[in-house]
Design a protein around this motif. Structure first.
Motif, short mmCIF file in Angstrom:
data_model
loop_
_atom_site.label_atom_id
_atom_site.label_comp_id
_atom_site.label_asym_id
_atom_site.label_seq_id
_atom_site.Cartn_x
_atom_site.Cartn_y
_atom_site.Cartn_z
N VAL A 1 5.88 -5.06 8.85
CA VAL A 1 7.29 -5.36 8.56
C VAL A 1 7.87 -4.34 7.57
O VAL A 1 9.02 -3.92 7.70
N LEU A 2 7.06 -3.93 6.59
CA LEU A 2 7.52 -3.00 5.57
C LEU A 2 7.31 -1.54 5.95
O LEU A 2 7.63 -0.64 5.19
N ASN A 3 6.71 -1.32 7.12
CA ASN A 3 6.44 0.04 7.61
C ASN A 3 5.55 0.82 6.65
O ASN A 3 5.82 1.98 6.33
N VAL A 4 4.50 0.16 6.17
CA VAL A 4 3.53 0.79 5.27
C VAL A 4 2.41 1.38 6.11
O VAL A 4 1.80 0.69 6.92
N ILE A 5 2.17 2.66 5.90
CA ILE A 5 1.09 3.35 6.62
C ILE A 5 0.05 3.80 5.59
O ILE A 5 0.39 4.47 4.62
#
Length: 79
Positions: free
Chosen positions: A74-78
């Motif tokens: 959801v937070l687009n954390v990679i």
């Protein structure tokens, strides 16, 4: 980035982990402790249909329970 709200309660280890994760990745968030605030508890159950903590609200996304994988998505954390 959308506002992030984390519904927590006292003595909730997964709540602490979620807050540490958000802080580590530089996300600001509002915390609503359902144990200390009846209005927050009512909001959690009435608005989001949740009876669990942590419940994380990111914009229109609601993550009920401890799910770091979904939170990263959801937070687009990679990593």
């Amino acid at each position: 980035m959308s506002d992030i709200i984390v519904y927590t309660q006292n003595e909730c280890p997964p709540c602490k982990i979620v807050k540490m994760f958000l802080t580590e990745y530089g996300f600001s968030f509002s915390e609503k402790n359902i144990h200390e605030d009846e209005k927050s508890r009512q909001e959690l159950t009435d608005r989001y249909g949740s009876y669990s903590t942590p419940t994380i609200v990111v914009g229109t996304e609601v993550i009920i329970g401890f799910d770091i994988g979904k939170l990263k998505l959801v937070l687009n954390v990679i990593d």
